[in-house]
Design a protein around this motif. Structure first.
Motif, PDB file in Angstrom:
ATOM      1  N   HIS A   1       5.743  10.787 -16.549  1.00 29.72           N
ATOM      2  CA  HIS A   1       4.861   9.672 -16.208  1.00 29.72           C
ATOM      3  C   HIS A   1       5.533   8.332 -16.514  1.00 29.72           C
ATOM      4  CE1 HIS A   1       0.840   7.814 -15.671  1.00 29.72           C
ATOM      5  NE2 HIS A   1       1.364   6.911 -16.476  1.00 29.72           N
ATOM      6  N   MET A   2       6.063   8.206 -17.726  1.00 27.93           N
ATOM      7  CA  MET A   2       6.679   6.939 -18.129  1.00 27.93           C
ATOM      8  C   MET A   2       7.961   6.668 -17.342  1.00 27.93           C
ATOM      9  SD  MET A   2       4.499   5.714 -20.090  1.00 27.93           S
ATOM     10  CE  MET A   2       3.032   6.394 -20.831  1.00 27.93           C
ATOM     11  N   ALA A   3       8.717   7.709 -17.044  1.00 31.45           N
ATOM     12  CA  ALA A   3       9.929   7.525 -16.230  1.00 31.45           C
ATOM     13  C   ALA A   3       9.566   7.027 -14.831  1.00 31.45           C
ATOM     14  CB  ALA A   3      10.718   8.829 -16.148  1.00 31.45           C
TER      15      ALA A   3
ATOM     16  N   PHE B   1      -6.286  -3.144 -11.677  1.00 28.45           N
ATOM     17  CA  PHE B   1      -5.133  -2.760 -10.864  1.00 28.45           C
ATOM     18  C   PHE B   1      -4.447  -4.013 -10.342  1.00 28.45           C
ATOM     19  CE2 PHE B   1      -3.277  -1.843  -6.660  1.00 28.45           C
ATOM     20  CZ  PHE B   1      -2.294  -0.955  -7.070  1.00 28.45           C
ATOM     21  N   ASP B   2      -3.177  -4.133 -10.640  1.00 33.99           N
ATOM     22  CA  ASP B   2      -2.347  -5.217 -10.113  1.00 33.99           C
ATOM     23  C   ASP B   2      -1.072  -4.573  -9.602  1.00 33.99           C
ATOM     24  OD1 ASP B   2      -0.709  -7.349  -9.569  1.00 33.99           O
ATOM     25  OD2 ASP B   2      -0.972  -8.327 -11.502  1.00 33.99           O
ATOM     26  N   PRO B   3      -0.887  -4.510  -8.277  1.00 40.88           N
ATOM     27  CA  PRO B   3       0.279  -3.817  -7.725  1.00 40.88           C
ATOM     28  C   PRO B   3       1.608  -4.459  -8.118  1.00 40.88           C
ATOM     29  CG  PRO B   3      -0.866  -5.043  -6.015  1.00 40.88           C
ATOM     30  CD  PRO B   3      -1.723  -5.102  -7.245  1.00 40.88           C
ATOM     31  N   ASP B   4       1.576  -5.689  -8.608  1.00 37.56           N
ATOM     32  CA  ASP B   4       2.814  -6.375  -8.990  1.00 37.56           C
ATOM     33  C   ASP B   4       3.068  -6.366 -10.498  1.00 37.56           C
ATOM     34  OD1 ASP B   4       3.379  -7.095  -6.307  1.00 37.56           O
ATOM     35  OD2 ASP B   4       1.949  -8.745  -6.450  1.00 37.56           O
ATOM     36  N   ARG B   5       2.277  -5.596 -11.239  1.00 42.29           N
ATOM     37  CA  ARG B   5       2.418  -5.571 -12.693  1.00 42.29           C
ATOM     38  C   ARG B   5       3.171  -4.313 -13.123  1.00 42.29           C
ATOM     39  NH1 ARG B   5      -2.959  -6.359 -14.960  1.00 42.29           N
ATOM     40  NH2 ARG B   5      -3.367  -4.231 -14.327  1.00 42.29           N
ATOM     41  N   CYS B   6       4.120  -4.502 -14.003  1.00 44.56           N
ATOM     42  CA  CYS B   6       4.835  -3.366 -14.605  1.00 44.56           C
ATOM     43  C   CYS B   6       3.980  -2.822 -15.747  1.00 44.56           C
ATOM     44  CB  CYS B   6       6.198  -3.819 -15.121  1.00 44.56           C
ATOM     45  SG  CYS B   6       7.113  -2.511 -15.962  1.00 44.56           S
ATOM     46  N   SER B   7       3.676  -1.541 -15.689  1.00 47.74           N
ATOM     47  CA  SER B   7       2.838  -0.911 -16.715  1.00 47.74           C
ATOM     48  C   SER B   7       3.535  -0.843 -18.066  1.00 47.74           C
ATOM     49  CB  SER B   7       2.468   0.516 -16.295  1.00 47.74           C
ATOM     50  OG  SER B   7       1.646   0.487 -15.174  1.00 47.74           O
ATOM     51  N   LEU B   8       4.849  -0.608 -18.041  1.00 44.44           N
ATOM     52  CA  LEU B   8       5.577  -0.424 -19.298  1.00 44.44           C
ATOM     53  C   LEU B   8       5.592  -1.713 -20.108  1.00 44.44           C
ATOM     54  CD1 LEU B   8       8.613   1.748 -18.166  1.00 44.44           C
ATOM     55  CD2 LEU B   8       6.371   2.463 -18.967  1.00 44.44           C
TER      56      LEU B   8
ATOM     57  N   MET C   1       0.826  -1.205   0.000  1.00 47.75           N
ATOM     58  CA  MET C   1       0.000   0.000   0.000  1.00 47.75           C
ATOM     59  C   MET C   1       0.863   1.259   0.000  1.00 47.75           C
ATOM     60  SD  MET C   1      -3.036   1.081  -0.018  1.00 47.75           S
ATOM     61  CE  MET C   1      -3.984   2.470   0.384  1.00 47.75           C
ATOM     62  N   LEU C   2       1.909   1.266   0.835  1.00 45.84           N
ATOM     63  CA  LEU C   2       2.810   2.419   0.892  1.00 45.84           C
ATOM     64  C   LEU C   2       3.462   2.654  -0.468  1.00 45.84           C
ATOM     65  CD1 LEU C   2       4.274   4.658   2.431  1.00 45.84           C
ATOM     66  CD2 LEU C   2       6.023   2.968   3.022  1.00 45.84           C
ATOM     67  N   HIS C   3       3.870   1.562  -1.103  1.00 50.74           N
ATOM     68  CA  HIS C   3       4.496   1.660  -2.418  1.00 50.74           C
ATOM     69  C   HIS C   3       3.578   2.370  -3.414  1.00 50.74           C
ATOM     70  CE1 HIS C   3       4.935  -0.222  -6.468  1.00 50.74           C
ATOM     71  NE2 HIS C   3       6.158   0.236  -6.304  1.00 50.74           N
TER      72      HIS C   3
ATOM     73  N   ASP D   1       9.131   2.536 -11.061  1.00 47.94           N
ATOM     74  CA  ASP D   1       8.249   1.644 -10.309  1.00 47.94           C
ATOM     75  C   ASP D   1       8.530   0.191 -10.693  1.00 47.94           C
ATOM     76  OD1 ASP D   1       6.069   1.323  -8.435  1.00 47.94           O
ATOM     77  OD2 ASP D   1       4.853   0.748 -10.152  1.00 47.94           O
ATOM     78  N   CYS D   2       8.729  -0.067 -11.971  1.00 43.00           N
ATOM     79  CA  CYS D   2       9.036  -1.424 -12.417  1.00 43.00           C
ATOM     80  C   CYS D   2      10.353  -1.915 -11.812  1.00 43.00           C
ATOM     81  CB  CYS D   2       9.118  -1.482 -13.948  1.00 43.00           C
ATOM     82  SG  CYS D   2       7.542  -1.151 -14.764  1.00 43.00           S
ATOM     83  N   ILE D   3      11.329  -1.021 -11.745  1.00 48.19           N
ATOM     84  CA  ILE D   3      12.619  -1.371 -11.147  1.00 48.19           C
ATOM     85  C   ILE D   3      12.447  -1.636  -9.662  1.00 48.19           C
ATOM     86  CG2 ILE D   3      14.900  -0.463 -10.563  1.00 48.19           C
ATOM     87  CD1 ILE D   3      14.743   1.052 -13.312  1.00 48.19           C
ATOM     88  N   TRP D   4      11.678  -0.770  -8.981  1.00 47.19           N
ATOM     89  CA  TRP D   4      11.437  -0.900  -7.543  1.00 47.19           C
ATOM     90  C   TRP D   4      10.781  -2.252  -7.234  1.00 47.19           C
ATOM     91  CZ3 TRP D   4       8.438   3.421  -4.457  1.00 47.19           C
ATOM     92  CH2 TRP D   4       8.436   3.114  -3.097  1.00 47.19           C
ATOM     93  N   MET D   5       9.854  -2.655  -8.091  1.00 46.27           N
ATOM     94  CA  MET D   5       9.139  -3.910  -7.873  1.00 46.27           C
ATOM     95  C   MET D   5      10.045  -5.120  -8.115  1.00 46.27           C
ATOM     96  SD  MET D   5       5.331  -3.248  -9.459  1.00 46.27           S
ATOM     97  CE  MET D   5       5.896  -3.605 -11.080  1.00 46.27           C
TER      98      MET D   5
END
Length: 103
Positions: A91-93, A51-58, A1-3, A98-102
């Motif tokens: 936005h994309m950056a 919404f999937d908190p573990d999915r990379c949007s890019l 949630m914090l993420h 976020d993808c890297i963080w995950m």
């Protein structure tokens, strides 16, 4: 949630910081235009689940694909679309970080 909270806050605060620094005379307008580019996330509505908190949007959502993102530098090249391009680039950056963080 914090993420998720941090990620969403950065989508508002980063354009604000860029607007204040790069467009001091019209920072409110610049910020509003850049934040409005968050509408690009409407493509998330096409996913299941939305919404999937573990999915990379890019590379997953249609407006977050490499061909779509290839238009961003074109938008930044022209004065009339520069703020939209800058907002999308931010936005994309942030989504990329976020993808890297995950992981």
């Amino acid at each position: 949630m914090l993420h998720t909270t941090v990620h969403m806050a950065l989508h508002v605060l980063t354009p604000a910081a860029v607007a204040r620094l790069a467009f001091p005379d019209r920072w409110k307008w610049a910020w509003a235009v850049m934040v409005s580019t968050m509408v690009v996330d409407l493509d998330h509505l096409l996913a299941t689940p939305v919404f999937d908190p573990d999915r990379c949007s890019l590379g997953f959502h249609p407006l977050h694909t490499w061909p779509a993102m290839a238009l961003v530098p074109v938008l930044t090249a022209f004065p009339k679309t520069r703020l939209v391009g800058l907002g999308l680039a931010i936005h994309m950056a942030l989504d990329g970080f976020d993808c890297i963080w995950m992981g």
